[in-house]
Enzyme design. Structure first.
Site, PDB file in Angstrom:
ATOM      1  N   HIS A   1      15.634  48.092 121.232  1.00 16.22           N
ATOM      2  CA  HIS A   1      14.841  48.914 120.305  1.00 16.22           C
ATOM      3  C   HIS A   1      13.829  49.719 121.114  1.00 16.22           C
ATOM      4  O   HIS A   1      12.701  49.278 121.338  1.00 16.22           O
ATOM      5  CB  HIS A   1      14.145  48.000 119.282  1.00 16.22           C
ATOM      6  CG  HIS A   1      13.428  48.731 118.188  1.00 16.22           C
ATOM      7  ND1 HIS A   1      13.155  48.140 116.973  1.00 16.22           N
ATOM      8  CD2 HIS A   1      12.915  49.986 118.112  1.00 16.22           C
ATOM      9  CE1 HIS A   1      12.506  49.006 116.199  1.00 16.22           C
ATOM     10  NE2 HIS A   1      12.334  50.135 116.887  1.00 16.22           N
TER      11      HIS A   1
ATOM     12  N   HIS B   1      12.853  53.926 121.347  1.00 16.89           N
ATOM     13  CA  HIS B   1      13.084  55.339 121.007  1.00 16.89           C
ATOM     14  C   HIS B   1      12.805  56.114 122.283  1.00 16.89           C
ATOM     15  O   HIS B   1      11.677  56.087 122.777  1.00 16.89           O
ATOM     16  CB  HIS B   1      12.138  55.794 119.903  1.00 16.89           C
ATOM     17  CG  HIS B   1      12.274  54.984 118.653  1.00 16.89           C
ATOM     18  ND1 HIS B   1      13.023  55.390 117.582  1.00 16.89           N
ATOM     19  CD2 HIS B   1      11.776  53.758 118.320  1.00 16.89           C
ATOM     20  CE1 HIS B   1      12.969  54.471 116.636  1.00 16.89           C
ATOM     21  NE2 HIS B   1      12.223  53.460 117.051  1.00 16.89           N
TER      22      HIS B   1
ATOM     23  N   HIS C   1      16.133  50.678 110.873  1.00 23.94           N
ATOM     24  CA  HIS C   1      14.774  50.153 110.746  1.00 23.94           C
ATOM     25  C   HIS C   1      14.600  49.689 109.297  1.00 23.94           C
ATOM     26  O   HIS C   1      14.913  50.452 108.362  1.00 23.94           O
ATOM     27  CB  HIS C   1      13.749  51.244 111.023  1.00 23.94           C
ATOM     28  CG  HIS C   1      13.559  51.567 112.470  1.00 23.94           C
ATOM     29  ND1 HIS C   1      14.574  51.917 113.299  1.00 23.94           N
ATOM     30  CD2 HIS C   1      12.423  51.582 113.230  1.00 23.94           C
ATOM     31  CE1 HIS C   1      14.078  52.141 114.523  1.00 23.94           C
ATOM     32  NE2 HIS C   1      12.777  51.945 114.504  1.00 23.94           N
TER      33      HIS C   1
ATOM     34  N   GLU D   1       9.655  47.056 108.448  1.00 20.58           N
ATOM     35  CA  GLU D   1       8.558  47.278 109.404  1.00 20.58           C
ATOM     36  C   GLU D   1       7.275  47.354 108.576  1.00 20.58           C
ATOM     37  O   GLU D   1       6.410  46.494 108.676  1.00 20.58           O
ATOM     38  CB  GLU D   1       8.786  48.573 110.204  1.00 20.58           C
ATOM     39  CG  GLU D   1       7.660  48.901 111.173  1.00 20.58           C
ATOM     40  CD  GLU D   1       7.837  50.250 111.892  1.00 20.58           C
ATOM     41  OE1 GLU D   1       8.654  51.077 111.463  1.00 20.58           O
ATOM     42  OE2 GLU D   1       7.097  50.470 112.892  1.00 20.58           O
TER      43      GLU D   1
ATOM     44  N   ASP E   1       9.834  49.574 121.505  1.00 20.67           N
ATOM     45  CA  ASP E   1       9.748  50.612 120.459  1.00 20.67           C
ATOM     46  C   ASP E   1       9.396  51.988 121.048  1.00 20.67           C
ATOM     47  O   ASP E   1      10.298  52.806 121.245  1.00 20.67           O
ATOM     48  CB  ASP E   1       8.755  50.197 119.370  1.00 20.67           C
ATOM     49  CG  ASP E   1       9.054  50.814 118.014  1.00 20.67           C
ATOM     50  OD1 ASP E   1      10.110  51.449 117.850  1.00 20.67           O
ATOM     51  OD2 ASP E   1       8.234  50.650 117.089  1.00 20.67           O
ATOM     52  N   ASP E   2       8.106  52.224 121.267  1.00 15.58           N
ATOM     53  CA  ASP E   2       7.642  53.514 121.800  1.00 15.58           C
ATOM     54  C   ASP E   2       6.605  53.223 122.878  1.00 15.58           C
ATOM     55  O   ASP E   2       5.402  53.376 122.655  1.00 15.58           O
ATOM     56  CB  ASP E   2       7.019  54.346 120.668  1.00 15.58           C
ATOM     57  CG  ASP E   2       8.018  54.630 119.565  1.00 15.58           C
ATOM     58  OD1 ASP E   2       8.869  55.507 119.739  1.00 15.58           O
ATOM     59  OD2 ASP E   2       7.962  53.918 118.527  1.00 15.58           O
TER      60      ASP E   2
HETATM   61  N1  HPA Z   1       9.485  53.153 113.028  1.00 16.09           N
HETATM   62  C1  HPA Z   1      10.105  54.187 112.468  1.00 16.09           C
HETATM   63  N2  HPA Z   1      10.404  55.295 113.128  1.00 16.09           N
HETATM   64  C2  HPA Z   1      10.099  55.364 114.409  1.00 16.09           C
HETATM   65  C3  HPA Z   1       9.464  54.324 115.050  1.00 16.09           C
HETATM   66  C4  HPA Z   1       9.156  53.151 114.329  1.00 16.09           C
HETATM   67  O1  HPA Z   1       8.589  52.157 114.809  1.00 16.09           O
HETATM   68  N3  HPA Z   1       9.285  54.720 116.331  1.00 16.09           N
HETATM   69  C5  HPA Z   1       9.816  55.943 116.450  1.00 16.09           C
HETATM   70  N4  HPA Z   1      10.303  56.346 115.286  1.00 16.09           N
HETATM   71 ZN    ZN Z   2      11.466  51.825 116.146  1.00 18.49          ZN
END
Ligand code: HPA
Ligand code: ZN
Length: 346
Positions: A25, A27, A205, A208, A286-287
């Site tokens: 996971h 991006h 996703h 969250e 994630d990011d």
């Molecule tokens: N959630 C949804 N979209 C996203 C995320 C996330 O954590 N990171 C990048 N796009």
């Molecule tokens: Zn994500």
């Protein structure tokens, strides 16, 4: 599992860093560091609404998912050429290799780029070339998962799929990301059904910020193989049983959850609860450029907050390989290496 010997708390960070792991996971646009954003802006003559790297980094104070997405999509505006996509992914692979990430499955958001006039070929060819080189030069295997932006229409997703199909040998799966609440999985049921017919792996996703109901519909209507995040599942006992019974992996991202205020602190995170309930949870970044850390930071900070031990570390790494989309022989090889690392760790 007697393979896992107890490890003193002060030795856990070394074990967490050393153990081979898969990242499922990430991006790739979320790995774009402020320094690279400024370098690409200069290279491409793109004006940025921030005067410096420090000013941009100073803007990274998020209150929820949407407050992050606004700045994340703005950061991606510097990506114009195939080489830009290559350079972004290359920088991530160097970090992954440092963290003993031996396999990774990268999300990318083509609509963020095609909406700005960047072609699908530019995006996919740049990212794919970086994946090929990561294997050859760094020994990191990597594949791509194309994500639909859920705040856009299903029609837009269908058009994106059509544009990507001539390049279908260069990505292995389909995901769903962007603003979750108000954009439930069922909005994309038909396009996911089409992607399933085409033979792609499916993930989404869900849970969250959104409710457990979105995890149910991601499973039952979209028929996904993994849930990205999924931390809200612990609010629904029946859903927890379902996830455990079917070994549906959750790609959990602790620092993301912290920075987007899903949990007030890492000590309150429910990762241990998910693992102890028998779910196939994994740890991911994630990011990482926006949330303060790559894989090993996610592991070490989460474990430093307490309540997780060497047995959990082993399960998280093992789950990451078992939940990946590599073949069984490759899974077995990685798990062998993982077992050796634990056996040899003093
Ligand atoms: N959630 C949804 N979209 C996203 C995320 C996330 O954590 N990171 C990048 N796009
Ligand atoms: Zn994500």
């Amino acid at each position: 599992m007697n393979l896992v010997k107890p490890v003193a708390a002060d030795r856990l960070p070394a074990l967490l860093r050393q153990m081979p792991k898969a990242e499922l996971h990430i991006h790739i646009e979320g790995s774009l560091e402020p320094e690279l954003i400024f370098a690409l802006a200069r290279r491409n003559g793109v004006a940025l609404p921030y005067a410096s790297v420090d000013e941009l980094r100073g803007a990274y104070a998020f209150t929820n998912l949407q407050s992050f997405l606004d700045i994340y999509y703005a950061g991606a505006s510097v990506l114009l050429k195939e080489q830009d996509f290559y350079d972004m992914a290359r920088a991530y692979f160097l970090k992954a290799a440092e963290d003993n990430v031996v396999h990774t499955e990268l999300f990318f958001d083509p609509q963020t780029h095609t909406a700005r006039g960047v072609s699908m070929q530019t995006v996919i060819n740049g990212l794919h070339r970086a994946c090929v080189d990561a294997q050859a030069e760094l020994g990191v295997s990597a594949s791509l998962i194309l994500c639909f932006l859920r705040h856009l229409s299903e029609q837009d997703a269908f058009e994106t799929l059509e544009q990507a199909l001539p390049l279908q040998d260069k990505f292995i799966g389909i995901g769903l990301d962007s603003g979750e609440v108000g954009n439930p999985p069922e909005k994309f049921a038909r396009v996911f059904a089409r992607c399933r017919e085409l033979g792609f792996h499916l993930v989404a996703h869900a849970g969250e910020e959104g409710p457990p109901a979105y995890v149910w519909t991601a499973l039952d209507l979209l028929k996904v193989e993994r849930i990205d995040h999924g931390v809200q599942s612990s609010r629904d006992a029946l859903l927890m049983q379902r996830l455990a019974k079917d070994r549906i992996a959750l790609t959990v991202c602790p620092l993301s959850n912290l920075k987007l205020c899903v949990f007030p602190d890492l000590a309150s995170h429910n990762l241990r609860q998910l693992l102890d309930a028998g779910l196939a949870a994994t740890v991911n970044s994630d990011d990482p450029a926006y949330f303060g850390g790559y894989m090993n930071e996610n592991f070490t900070q989460t474990f430093a907050a307490g309540r997780l031990n060497a047995e959990h570390a082993y399960r998280l790494a093992r789950n990451s390989f078992e939940a990946s989309f590599i073949d069984d022989a490759a899974k077995a090889r990685h798990i062998d290496r993982l077992n050796q690392t634990f056996a040899a760790f003093q």
